[in-house]
Design a protein around this motif. Structure first.
Motif, PDB file in Angstrom:
ATOM      1  N   LEU A   1       7.269  13.403 -20.960  1.00 17.56           N
ATOM      2  CA  LEU A   1       8.088  12.213 -21.196  1.00 17.56           C
ATOM      3  C   LEU A   1       7.613  11.400 -22.393  1.00 17.56           C
ATOM      4  O   LEU A   1       8.388  10.624 -22.959  1.00 17.56           O
ATOM      5  CB  LEU A   1       8.074  11.317 -19.940  1.00 17.56           C
ATOM      6  N   MET A   2       6.336  11.556 -22.761  1.00 19.02           N
ATOM      7  CA  MET A   2       5.768  10.870 -23.916  1.00 19.02           C
ATOM      8  C   MET A   2       4.703  11.772 -24.520  1.00 19.02           C
ATOM      9  O   MET A   2       4.216  12.680 -23.841  1.00 19.02           O
ATOM     10  CB  MET A   2       5.170   9.515 -23.507  1.00 19.02           C
ATOM     11  N   PRO A   3       4.342  11.576 -25.796  1.00 14.37           N
ATOM     12  CA  PRO A   3       3.305  12.416 -26.400  1.00 14.37           C
ATOM     13  C   PRO A   3       2.016  12.393 -25.578  1.00 14.37           C
ATOM     14  O   PRO A   3       1.614  11.353 -25.037  1.00 14.37           O
ATOM     15  CB  PRO A   3       3.103  11.781 -27.776  1.00 14.37           C
ATOM     16  N   GLY A   4       1.362  13.567 -25.488  1.00  8.17           N
ATOM     17  CA  GLY A   4       0.162  13.679 -24.660  1.00  8.17           C
ATOM     18  C   GLY A   4      -0.930  12.713 -25.039  1.00  8.17           C
ATOM     19  O   GLY A   4      -1.637  12.186 -24.168  1.00  8.17           O
ATOM     20  N   TRP A   5      -1.097  12.437 -26.343  1.00  9.57           N
ATOM     21  CA  TRP A   5      -2.170  11.535 -26.756  1.00  9.57           C
ATOM     22  C   TRP A   5      -1.901  10.118 -26.281  1.00  9.57           C
ATOM     23  O   TRP A   5      -2.827   9.346 -26.026  1.00  9.57           O
ATOM     24  CB  TRP A   5      -2.361  11.589 -28.266  1.00  9.57           C
ATOM     25  N   GLN A   6      -0.610   9.774 -26.130  1.00 15.64           N
ATOM     26  CA  GLN A   6      -0.290   8.443 -25.619  1.00 15.64           C
ATOM     27  C   GLN A   6      -0.587   8.331 -24.130  1.00 15.64           C
ATOM     28  O   GLN A   6      -0.953   7.259 -23.632  1.00 15.64           O
ATOM     29  CB  GLN A   6       1.174   8.120 -25.892  1.00 15.64           C
ATOM     30  N   VAL A   7      -0.441   9.444 -23.407  1.00 19.14           N
ATOM     31  CA  VAL A   7      -0.754   9.443 -21.972  1.00 19.14           C
ATOM     32  C   VAL A   7      -2.212   9.059 -21.750  1.00 19.14           C
ATOM     33  O   VAL A   7      -2.518   8.111 -21.022  1.00 19.14           O
ATOM     34  CB  VAL A   7      -0.463  10.819 -21.345  1.00 19.14           C
ATOM     35  N   ILE A   8      -3.124   9.787 -22.387  1.00 20.35           N
ATOM     36  CA  ILE A   8      -4.539   9.484 -22.189  1.00 20.35           C
ATOM     37  C   ILE A   8      -4.908   8.176 -22.877  1.00 20.35           C
ATOM     38  O   ILE A   8      -5.775   7.433 -22.404  1.00 20.35           O
ATOM     39  CB  ILE A   8      -5.421  10.655 -22.690  1.00 20.35           C
ATOM     40  N   GLY A   9      -4.236   7.882 -24.008  1.00 18.91           N
ATOM     41  CA  GLY A   9      -4.534   6.631 -24.716  1.00 18.91           C
ATOM     42  C   GLY A   9      -4.256   5.406 -23.858  1.00 18.91           C
ATOM     43  O   GLY A   9      -5.100   4.521 -23.732  1.00 18.91           O
ATOM     44  N   TRP A  10      -3.078   5.360 -23.247  1.00 23.18           N
ATOM     45  CA  TRP A  10      -2.738   4.217 -22.404  1.00 23.18           C
ATOM     46  C   TRP A  10      -3.573   4.190 -21.130  1.00 23.18           C
ATOM     47  O   TRP A  10      -3.916   3.117 -20.618  1.00 23.18           O
ATOM     48  CB  TRP A  10      -1.248   4.227 -22.070  1.00 23.18           C
ATOM     49  N   ALA A  11      -3.914   5.367 -20.590  1.00 24.74           N
ATOM     50  CA  ALA A  11      -4.769   5.405 -19.406  1.00 24.74           C
ATOM     51  C   ALA A  11      -6.135   4.794 -19.711  1.00 24.74           C
ATOM     52  O   ALA A  11      -6.700   4.050 -18.899  1.00 24.74           O
ATOM     53  CB  ALA A  11      -4.926   6.840 -18.915  1.00 24.74           C
ATOM     54  N   LEU A  12      -6.681   5.098 -20.889  1.00 19.38           N
ATOM     55  CA  LEU A  12      -7.965   4.524 -21.299  1.00 19.38           C
ATOM     56  C   LEU A  12      -7.860   3.017 -21.489  1.00 19.38           C
ATOM     57  O   LEU A  12      -8.751   2.266 -21.071  1.00 19.38           O
ATOM     58  CB  LEU A  12      -8.439   5.184 -22.593  1.00 19.38           C
ATOM     59  N   VAL A  13      -6.784   2.583 -22.134  1.00 19.36           N
ATOM     60  CA  VAL A  13      -6.602   1.146 -22.369  1.00 19.36           C
ATOM     61  C   VAL A  13      -6.459   0.398 -21.046  1.00 19.36           C
ATOM     62  O   VAL A  13      -6.988  -0.714 -20.882  1.00 19.36           O
ATOM     63  CB  VAL A  13      -5.383   0.905 -23.275  1.00 19.36           C
ATOM     64  N   LEU A  14      -5.761   0.996 -20.085  1.00 17.88           N
ATOM     65  CA  LEU A  14      -5.593   0.354 -18.779  1.00 17.88           C
ATOM     66  C   LEU A  14      -6.923   0.130 -18.078  1.00 17.88           C
ATOM     67  O   LEU A  14      -7.060  -0.785 -17.250  1.00 17.88           O
ATOM     68  CB  LEU A  14      -4.687   1.217 -17.889  1.00 17.88           C
ATOM     69  N   CYS A  15      -7.919   0.956 -18.407  1.00 17.89           N
ATOM     70  CA  CYS A  15      -9.230   0.847 -17.762  1.00 17.89           C
ATOM     71  C   CYS A  15     -10.133  -0.209 -18.400  1.00 17.89           C
ATOM     72  O   CYS A  15     -11.195  -0.521 -17.837  1.00 17.89           O
ATOM     73  CB  CYS A  15      -9.946   2.198 -17.801  1.00 17.89           C
ATOM     74  N   LEU A  16      -9.759  -0.737 -19.553  1.00 17.49           N
ATOM     75  CA  LEU A  16     -10.631  -1.687 -20.254  1.00 17.49           C
ATOM     76  C   LEU A  16     -11.024  -2.908 -19.413  1.00 17.49           C
ATOM     77  O   LEU A  16     -12.181  -3.334 -19.473  1.00 17.49           O
ATOM     78  CB  LEU A  16      -9.976  -2.140 -21.562  1.00 17.49           C
ATOM     79  N   PRO A  17     -10.108  -3.497 -18.637  1.00 15.26           N
ATOM     80  CA  PRO A  17     -10.524  -4.644 -17.814  1.00 15.26           C
ATOM     81  C   PRO A  17     -11.634  -4.318 -16.824  1.00 15.26           C
ATOM     82  O   PRO A  17     -12.352  -5.217 -16.370  1.00 15.26           O
ATOM     83  CB  PRO A  17      -9.234  -5.036 -17.082  1.00 15.26           C
ATOM     84  N   LEU A  18     -11.800  -3.041 -16.484  1.00 11.72           N
ATOM     85  CA  LEU A  18     -12.878  -2.622 -15.595  1.00 11.72           C
ATOM     86  C   LEU A  18     -14.061  -2.047 -16.364  1.00 11.72           C
ATOM     87  O   LEU A  18     -15.219  -2.309 -16.017  1.00 11.72           O
ATOM     88  CB  LEU A  18     -12.369  -1.570 -14.601  1.00 11.72           C
ATOM     89  N   SER A  19     -13.782  -1.271 -17.405  1.00  8.36           N
ATOM     90  CA  SER A  19     -14.860  -0.576 -18.117  1.00  8.36           C
ATOM     91  C   SER A  19     -15.735  -1.512 -18.939  1.00  8.36           C
ATOM     92  O   SER A  19     -16.956  -1.310 -19.025  1.00  8.36           O
ATOM     93  CB  SER A  19     -14.286   0.531 -19.010  1.00  8.36           C
ATOM     94  N   VAL A  20     -15.160  -2.557 -19.543  1.00 10.32           N
ATOM     95  CA  VAL A  20     -15.968  -3.479 -20.356  1.00 10.32           C
ATOM     96  C   VAL A  20     -16.968  -4.249 -19.495  1.00 10.32           C
ATOM     97  O   VAL A  20     -18.184  -4.210 -19.758  1.00 10.32           O
ATOM     98  CB  VAL A  20     -15.070  -4.437 -21.166  1.00 10.32           C
ATOM     99  N   PRO A  21     -16.517  -4.981 -18.455  1.00 15.79           N
ATOM    100  CA  PRO A  21     -17.516  -5.650 -17.607  1.00 15.79           C
ATOM    101  C   PRO A  21     -18.435  -4.659 -16.906  1.00 15.79           C
ATOM    102  O   PRO A  21     -19.617  -4.942 -16.692  1.00 15.79           O
ATOM    103  CB  PRO A  21     -16.674  -6.443 -16.598  1.00 15.79           C
ATOM    104  N   GLY A  22     -17.899  -3.475 -16.568  1.00 10.02           N
ATOM    105  CA  GLY A  22     -18.736  -2.464 -15.936  1.00 10.02           C
ATOM    106  C   GLY A  22     -19.857  -2.020 -16.845  1.00 10.02           C
ATOM    107  O   GLY A  22     -20.997  -1.827 -16.402  1.00 10.02           O
ATOM    108  N   ALA A  23     -19.543  -1.857 -18.132  1.00  8.89           N
ATOM    109  CA  ALA A  23     -20.563  -1.457 -19.097  1.00  8.89           C
ATOM    110  C   ALA A  23     -21.629  -2.538 -19.257  1.00  8.89           C
ATOM    111  O   ALA A  23     -22.834  -2.249 -19.312  1.00  8.89           O
ATOM    112  CB  ALA A  23     -19.919  -1.151 -20.445  1.00  8.89           C
ATOM    113  N   LEU A  24     -21.200  -3.793 -19.323  1.00  6.77           N
ATOM    114  CA  LEU A  24     -22.147  -4.890 -19.485  1.00  6.77           C
ATOM    115  C   LEU A  24     -23.085  -4.993 -18.280  1.00  6.77           C
ATOM    116  O   LEU A  24     -24.297  -5.188 -18.434  1.00  6.77           O
ATOM    117  CB  LEU A  24     -21.391  -6.206 -19.677  1.00  6.77           C
ATOM    118  N   ILE A  25     -22.536  -4.853 -17.092  1.00  2.00           N
ATOM    119  CA  ILE A  25     -23.358  -4.937 -15.881  1.00  2.00           C
ATOM    120  C   ILE A  25     -24.313  -3.751 -15.792  1.00  2.00           C
ATOM    121  O   ILE A  25     -25.512  -3.913 -15.525  1.00  2.00           O
ATOM    122  CB  ILE A  25     -22.462  -4.999 -14.631  1.00  2.00           C
TER     123      ILE A  25
END
Length: 279
Positions: free
Chosen positions: A165-189
């Motif tokens: 339904l959308m280019p494959g790179w956009q699938v993983i790209g948006w999935a990664l971006v969606l994780c930023l609210p968790l991954s950034v504080p997770g990385a800092l902790i």
């Protein structure tokens, strides 16, 4: 071809993770990996002015994020603290068959009997080989590995569906971006609790799992699944454990048994049969 490139990129994941664990703790390694990959993906999405996905795709992207961005990297990294890369390759040996099963349930795909026979035979050959490599003993890491197997298969299946339904790179790209609210504080902790010792190996390992495994590899992998179908693409991963073992010898100094070329030949035959089988 693109699915095969993805498998090659994935085959380096376990050795690169082992390198990364030389300087990072398991939680910080996974969190930093997610953040770096999201920065790369987010930069590409912004540069190309890709519109935000439709709301109907968000649930699928969340499954991809949970499976291949967070779940599989975290569980396999935890397993690799006590497991060798050869033993961890059991997960990859079972992943093609599990992905095909998830695909049949999720997308209604109905591969032929020849496909299932070849897939099961190839999976059995890979499992026998990897268990033999680890001395036949099961470890406490197996719970992590089998959990990673299930959650990654779900992420692969949903990502392959969205890549139509959308280019494959956009699938993983948006999935990664969606994780930023968790991954950034997770990385800092995680970085505040786990000491970091930067070495050439640890930095190279983190950079590869972030850029190669987490983003570029998944880009070509999802495009490949969209092109040839999820079940057939998944069977190309039967070669991944053997590639991983080759990298483990070259990069980690591990030793292979004489069974390696025999297993490689059996797996290649099974891959050829699954690619010829019609659903």
């Amino acid at each position: 071809m693109q699915a095969a490139l993805g498998v090659t990129a994935f085959s380096l994941t376990f050795p690169a993770t082992a390198w990364g664990l030389e300087g990072f703790g398991p939680w910080s390694l996974v969190a930093v990996r997610c953040v770096l990959a999201a920065v790369i993906a987010g930069g590409a999405l912004l540069a190309l002015r890709v519109p935000v996905p439709a709301r109907r795709h968000l649930a699928g992207l969340a499954v991809v994020a949970a499976g291949v961005v967070v779940g599989f990297p975290l569980l396999t990294t935890l397993a690799l603290q006590t497991s060798t890369t050869a033993h961890a390759a059991v997960v990859v040996g079972l992943l093609p068959l599990t992905t095909a099963l998830f695909s049949a349930l999720r997308t209604g795909a109905r591969p032929s009997r020849m496909f299932w026979l070849a897939a099961c035979t190839g999976a059995a050959a890979v499992i026998a080989f990897t268990v033999q490599q680890s001395g036949g003993a099961l470890t406490g890491a197996d719970a992590y590995l089998f959990g990673a197997l299930l959650i990654c298969a779900a992420g692969y299946t949903e990502g392959g569906r969205l890549a139509r339904l959308m280019p494959g790179w956009q699938v993983i790209g948006w999935a990664l971006v969606l994780c930023l609210p968790l991954s950034v504080p997770g990385a800092l902790i995680a970085l505040s609790y786990e000491p970091v010792h930067l070495t050439a190996h640890s930095v190279t390992g983190v950079l590869w799992v972030a850029a190669g495994s987490q983003f570029l590899g998944l880009v070509v992998w999802y495009r490949g699944m969209a092109a040839i179908g999820i079940p057939k693409a998944s069977q190309l991963q039967l070669a991944q454990p053997l590639l991983t073992l080759v990298w483990s010898v070259l990069l980690l100094g591990e030793r292979l048994t004489p069974a390696a070329p025999l297993t490689a030949a059996a797996v290649l035959v099974c891959i050829a049969l699954t690619q010829r089988a019609r659903g």
